[in-house]
Design an enzyme around this catalytic site. Structure first.
Site, PDB file in Angstrom:
ATOM      1  N   ARG A  25       0.494  -0.973  -0.423  1.00 50.80           N
ATOM      2  CA  ARG A  25       0.306  -0.307  -0.177  1.00 50.80           C
ATOM      3  C   ARG A  25       0.816   1.030  -0.546  1.00 50.80           C
ATOM      4  NH1 ARG A  25      -2.455  -4.270   1.715  1.00 50.80           N
ATOM      5  NH2 ARG A  25      -4.642  -4.282   1.750  1.00 50.80           N
ATOM      6  N   SER A 170     -13.608 -10.581  -0.547  1.00 51.90           N
ATOM      7  CA  SER A 170     -12.166 -10.437  -0.113  1.00 51.90           C
ATOM      8  C   SER A 170     -12.166  -8.723  -0.103  1.00 51.90           C
ATOM      9  CB  SER A 170     -10.967 -10.759  -1.617  1.00 51.90           C
ATOM     10  OG  SER A 170      -9.854  -9.280  -1.354  1.00 51.90           O
ATOM     11  N   SER A 198     -11.699  -9.799   6.436  1.00 50.06           N
ATOM     12  CA  SER A 198     -10.397  -9.059   6.957  1.00 50.06           C
ATOM     13  C   SER A 198     -10.411  -7.305   6.807  1.00 50.06           C
ATOM     14  CB  SER A 198     -10.179  -9.602   4.895  1.00 50.06           C
ATOM     15  OG  SER A 198      -9.614 -10.755   5.256  1.00 50.06           O
ATOM     16  N   ASP A 334      -5.146 -14.739   7.292  1.00 52.41           N
ATOM     17  CA  ASP A 334      -3.714 -15.576   6.853  1.00 52.41           C
ATOM     18  C   ASP A 334      -3.522 -16.224   8.369  1.00 52.41           C
ATOM     19  OD1 ASP A 334      -3.866 -14.539   4.476  1.00 52.41           O
ATOM     20  OD2 ASP A 334      -2.589 -12.713   5.268  1.00 52.41           O
TER      21      ASP A 334
END
Length: 453
Positions: A25, A170, A198, A334
């Site tokens: 990012r 996502s 997430s 994750d």
């Protein structure tokens, strides 16, 4: 590459690698600006290099530098000032889903036609919610094979307005829209239906964007929903309001340590009798995977976190077994492979729930971890939404065996930890650690892991 792991007792101090999520990012946001900035403690992995290369193709000038005194890697970025040029050839994102999603939305801001593709894994990962939203916003985005996956052809520009997107697959789709919408001429609004999975990754996106001077406003709103059967109900809808015509200016920025990568060694130290590990560079941040500290505490590990100095210490000097826990993985996808290994070597039962989005990663990680841990004797059940692991029933069955890493960095590293506990575990496709933790094997060797490749 195959790696054969023997029983090992990790002892020592390791500096956590830089965060992959923050590096992605920061590079992207720095590229959207026009002023030069320096990113310190950046992660140079296969995935982040994909983002750097893609940003260069859109017009950013990006150079890698090494501090001669500390040997620390730095990235110097001179952005394209919010006006991306059209790449002259297709963008190959390799294995990086984050790169693909960010660049797809950016391509819908650029002029001309942009083609995006990637490796075999990327060409199996759906982008359908993002493509649907971009097309509804005025772009023309085509999945070349008609399956919602790369290769993608992006033509035409999105227009500012009210976007609606499903948040259940996502968070990368949301981050992609959030970072491209400020470049549009007027204001936009993004409404997220279904729970945003997430979400900490979206929080990271907003944190760095705000550091670059961009306003993104988040709020909840009650809205009427019409169900398939015609009934009407109300539910909270997460909404992001983004003013248009904004300018990015990140300035110099330091990338924090990565809790996802740290989770493997921290978990190994908690499980293995006699282990004693200190990890540095782990300061509080928006990373959802910092929950590994809470998770290990709940499981009964001897763990402490000095937040002021960014130091986490874990030991198992008494050789005790941990206890199974229940964990909602909605915000920490994750960590699921790591938690599966933790559950297999803990007493009682471990339930990992709200993890259906983990099926849409480099591989179906719920299925993969079930298959591979079963090979080493774990009693594990794959459900539609997670995993159920009986550490009690697994206790006397765990033994070494060849296992498959599924070309997935997180599967490989979690199975490596299982090998350190029981020995005799050979993991294939181990080269995939380059995706997020290029120094993984070097760091494991430093703390006493015994393995051959």
């Amino acid at each position: 590459m195959n790696v054969s792991v023997k029983k090992s007792m990790p002892v020592g101090t390791i500096t956590a690698p830089a965060s992959k999520s923050y590096t992605h990012r920061a590079v992207f946001i720095a590229s959207l600006g026009k002023n030069e900035c320096e990113l310190s403690h950046a992660l140079l992995s296969a995935d982040t290099l994909s983002t750097m290369n893609a940003c260069k193709m859109f017009g950013a000038n990006i150079e890698e530098k090494t501090d001669p005194e500390t040997n620390e890697k730095r990235i110097v970025v001179k952005g394209f000032g919010g006006k991306p040029k059209t790449p002259e050839k297709p963008i190959d994102v390799g294995n990086s889903g984050t790169t693909l999603r960010l660049m797809t939305a950016l391509a819908a801001v650029a002029d001309g036609e942009v083609v995006l593709t990637g490796d075999e894994s990327i060409q199996k990962r759906s982008n359908a919610p993002l493509l649907k939203t971009l097309n509804e916003a005025g772009a023309d985005v085509i999945s070349v094979n008609g399956n919602g996956c790369a290769p993608l052809l992006v033509k035409g520009k999105i227009k500012p307005g009210n976007y609606v997107i499903d948040g259940g697959m996502s968070s990368q789709f949301i981050s992609a829209l959030l970072l491209s919408c400020p470049l549009l001429e007027t204001d936009s609004k993004i409404s997220i239906y279904n729970d945003l999975k997430s979400k900490p990754y979206v929080d990271i996106t907003i944190e760095i964007a705000e550091k670059a001077g961009v306003d993104i406003n988040e709020y909840l709103k009650w809205e009427k929903i019409f169900e398939k059967d015609g009934t009407e109900s109300e539910k909270h809808v997460l909404i992001y309001s983004i003013p248009g015509n904004q300018t990015y200016d990140l300035g110099d920025y330091t990338i924090p340590g990565d809790f996802s990568s740290a989770s493997y060694l921290l978990t190994a130290a908690a499980l293995i009798p006699g282990a004693d590990i200190t990890m540095t560079g782990l300061f509080p941040s928006a990373q959802g995977d910092s929950a590994i500290v809470e998770i290990l505490e709940k499981a009964g590990a001897d763990i402490s976190w000095d937040k002021e100095n960014g130091v986490i210490h874990v030991s198992n000097k008494t050789g005790k077994r941990l206890k199974g826990i229940n964990w909602d993985a909605g915000k920490t996808p994750d960590l699921v492979p790591t938690l599966a290994v933790l559950g297999a070597f803990s007493d009682g039962e471990t339930r990992i729930t709200n993890a259906e989005h983990v099926r849409f990663k480099e591989t179906d990680r719920l299925k993969a971890m079930t298959e591979e841990l079963t090979k080493v004797g774990a009693v594990i059940e794959e459900t539609d939404y997670g995993l159920f692991i009986s550490g009690e029933k697994s206790k006397n069955k765990m033994k070494g065996a060849p296992v498959c890493g599924h070309h997935d960095h997180r599967i490989v590293m979690s199975l490596f930890i299982a090998g350190m506990v029981i020995g005799g575990v050979t993991v294939d496709t181990a080269e995939s650690v380059q995706i997020s933790y290029p120094g993984f094997f070097e760091d494991m060797k430093k703390v006493g892991a015994v393995f051959e490749n």
